[in-house]
Design a protein around this motif. Sequence first.
Motif, PDB file in Angstrom:
ATOM      1  N   LEU A 135      36.336  41.826  27.755  1.00  0.00           N
ATOM      2  CA  LEU A 135      36.681  40.817  26.921  1.00  0.00           C
ATOM      3  C   LEU A 135      35.957  40.871  25.346  1.00  0.00           C
ATOM      4  CD1 LEU A 135      37.369  37.527  29.065  1.00  0.00           C
ATOM      5  CD2 LEU A 135      39.071  39.092  28.020  1.00  0.00           C
ATOM      6  N   ASN A 136      34.511  41.170  25.534  1.00  0.00           N
ATOM      7  CA  ASN A 136      33.755  41.389  24.409  1.00  0.00           C
ATOM      8  C   ASN A 136      34.309  42.617  23.532  1.00  0.00           C
ATOM      9  OD1 ASN A 136      32.036  39.229  24.427  1.00  0.00           O
ATOM     10  ND2 ASN A 136      30.695  40.274  25.936  1.00  0.00           N
ATOM     11  N   ILE A 171      40.210  33.662  37.820  1.00  0.00           N
ATOM     12  CA  ILE A 171      38.814  34.064  37.938  1.00  0.00           C
ATOM     13  C   ILE A 171      38.044  33.124  37.213  1.00  0.00           C
ATOM     14  CG2 ILE A 171      36.956  35.989  37.842  1.00  0.00           C
ATOM     15  CD1 ILE A 171      39.506  36.754  39.820  1.00  0.00           C
ATOM     16  N   PRO A 172      37.150  32.376  37.657  1.00  0.00           N
ATOM     17  CA  PRO A 172      36.201  31.584  36.964  1.00  0.00           C
ATOM     18  C   PRO A 172      35.459  32.300  36.137  1.00  0.00           C
ATOM     19  CG  PRO A 172      36.045  31.172  39.407  1.00  0.00           C
ATOM     20  CD  PRO A 172      36.705  32.453  39.303  1.00  0.00           C
ATOM     21  N   ARG A 173      35.061  31.627  34.881  1.00  0.00           N
ATOM     22  CA  ARG A 173      34.513  32.004  33.872  1.00  0.00           C
ATOM     23  C   ARG A 173      32.897  32.563  34.367  1.00  0.00           C
ATOM     24  NH1 ARG A 173      34.111  31.955  28.144  1.00  0.00           N
ATOM     25  NH2 ARG A 173      36.098  31.079  28.023  1.00  0.00           N
ATOM     26  N   THR A 174      32.303  31.674  35.256  1.00  0.00           N
ATOM     27  CA  THR A 174      31.050  32.045  35.783  1.00  0.00           C
ATOM     28  C   THR A 174      30.990  33.195  36.432  1.00  0.00           C
ATOM     29  OG1 THR A 174      31.780  30.757  37.701  1.00  0.00           O
ATOM     30  CG2 THR A 174      30.602  29.537  36.000  1.00  0.00           C
ATOM     31  N   ASP A 175      32.021  33.743  36.870  1.00  0.00           N
ATOM     32  CA  ASP A 175      32.290  35.263  37.710  1.00  0.00           C
ATOM     33  C   ASP A 175      32.451  36.467  36.663  1.00  0.00           C
ATOM     34  OD1 ASP A 175      31.791  33.913  39.866  1.00  0.00           O
ATOM     35  OD2 ASP A 175      33.725  33.694  40.656  1.00  0.00           O
ATOM     36  N   TRP A 176      32.714  36.146  35.466  1.00  0.00           N
ATOM     37  CA  TRP A 176      33.297  37.335  34.652  1.00  0.00           C
ATOM     38  C   TRP A 176      32.230  38.512  34.524  1.00  0.00           C
ATOM     39  CZ3 TRP A 176      35.866  34.663  29.783  1.00  0.00           C
ATOM     40  CH2 TRP A 176      37.322  33.938  30.163  1.00  0.00           C
ATOM     41  N   ALA A 177      31.076  38.101  34.309  1.00  0.00           N
ATOM     42  CA  ALA A 177      29.859  39.100  34.066  1.00  0.00           C
ATOM     43  C   ALA A 177      29.681  39.876  35.245  1.00  0.00           C
ATOM     44  CB  ALA A 177      28.413  38.267  33.790  1.00  0.00           C
ATOM     45  N   LYS A 178      29.956  39.598  36.518  1.00  0.00           N
ATOM     46  CA  LYS A 178      29.797  40.397  37.744  1.00  0.00           C
ATOM     47  C   LYS A 178      31.178  41.044  38.389  1.00  0.00           C
ATOM     48  CE  LYS A 178      29.522  36.148  40.594  1.00  0.00           C
ATOM     49  NZ  LYS A 178      28.542  35.441  41.199  1.00  0.00           N
ATOM     50  N   TYR A 179      32.265  40.474  37.840  1.00  0.00           N
ATOM     51  CA  TYR A 179      33.601  41.025  38.404  1.00  0.00           C
ATOM     52  C   TYR A 179      33.839  42.092  37.479  1.00  0.00           C
ATOM     53  CZ  TYR A 179      38.242  40.482  40.319  1.00  0.00           C
ATOM     54  OH  TYR A 179      39.452  40.844  41.242  1.00  0.00           O
ATOM     55  N   GLN A 180      33.971  43.133  38.425  1.00  0.00           N
ATOM     56  CA  GLN A 180      34.491  44.600  38.179  1.00  0.00           C
ATOM     57  C   GLN A 180      35.825  44.775  38.171  1.00  0.00           C
ATOM     58  OE1 GLN A 180      31.883  47.620  40.038  1.00  0.00           O
ATOM     59  NE2 GLN A 180      30.386  47.455  38.027  1.00  0.00           N
ATOM     60  N   LEU A 181      36.449  45.334  37.405  1.00  0.00           N
ATOM     61  CA  LEU A 181      38.025  45.776  37.457  1.00  0.00           C
ATOM     62  C   LEU A 181      38.099  46.809  38.138  1.00  0.00           C
ATOM     63  CD1 LEU A 181      38.969  44.958  33.571  1.00  0.00           C
ATOM     64  CD2 LEU A 181      39.052  43.519  35.871  1.00  0.00           C
ATOM     65  N   CYS A 182      39.394  46.884  38.687  1.00  0.00           N
ATOM     66  CA  CYS A 182      39.853  48.230  39.627  1.00  0.00           C
ATOM     67  C   CYS A 182      41.017  48.732  38.766  1.00  0.00           C
ATOM     68  CB  CYS A 182      39.786  47.765  40.972  1.00  0.00           C
ATOM     69  SG  CYS A 182      38.645  47.111  41.833  1.00  0.00           S
ATOM     70  N   THR A 183      41.261  50.152  39.130  1.00  0.00           N
ATOM     71  CA  THR A 183      42.508  50.735  38.762  1.00  0.00           C
ATOM     72  C   THR A 183      43.666  49.948  39.239  1.00  0.00           C
ATOM     73  OG1 THR A 183      41.514  52.865  38.795  1.00  0.00           O
ATOM     74  CG2 THR A 183      43.761  53.010  38.962  1.00  0.00           C
ATOM     75  N   GLY A 184      44.537  49.697  38.194  1.00  0.00           N
ATOM     76  CA  GLY A 184      45.846  48.955  38.667  1.00  0.00           C
ATOM     77  C   GLY A 184      45.875  47.698  38.328  1.00  0.00           C
ATOM     78  N   ASP A 185      44.642  46.763  38.112  1.00  0.00           N
ATOM     79  CA  ASP A 185      44.554  45.517  38.028  1.00  0.00           C
ATOM     80  C   ASP A 185      45.557  44.941  37.037  1.00  0.00           C
ATOM     81  OD1 ASP A 185      42.486  45.077  40.017  1.00  0.00           O
ATOM     82  OD2 ASP A 185      40.898  44.659  38.817  1.00  0.00           O
ATOM     83  N   ASN A 186      46.115  43.908  37.331  1.00  0.00           N
ATOM     84  CA  ASN A 186      47.024  43.348  36.283  1.00  0.00           C
ATOM     85  C   ASN A 186      46.366  42.043  35.897  1.00  0.00           C
ATOM     86  OD1 ASN A 186      49.359  42.279  34.830  1.00  0.00           O
ATOM     87  ND2 ASN A 186      50.564  42.395  36.657  1.00  0.00           N
TER      88      ASN A 186
END
Length: 71
Positions: free
Chosen positions: A27-28, A46-61
């Motif tokens: 997002l940044n 996904i709660p904003r509080t989890d954004w810094a640690k939530y890693q995206l994966c191939t194919g995520d929508n």
Amino acid sequence: MTTNSMLIMLNDQPLEVEVNITVDKLLNQLNRHQPGTALAINQVIIPRTDWAKYQLCTGDNILLFQAIAGG
């Protein structure tokens, strides 16, 4: 696409991003980290509080939207 990148979907558009990127970093990079921004990954909010640690994966929508207050 390089070995250091993966493909995700952002608002129904394919987007190539770096491997091991977090929601916060994405997002940044997209300059979309404003107040009122909300997102769902694979139809799960996904709660904003989890954004810094939530890693995206191939194919995520990802569905990225602005929450609007009103009445």
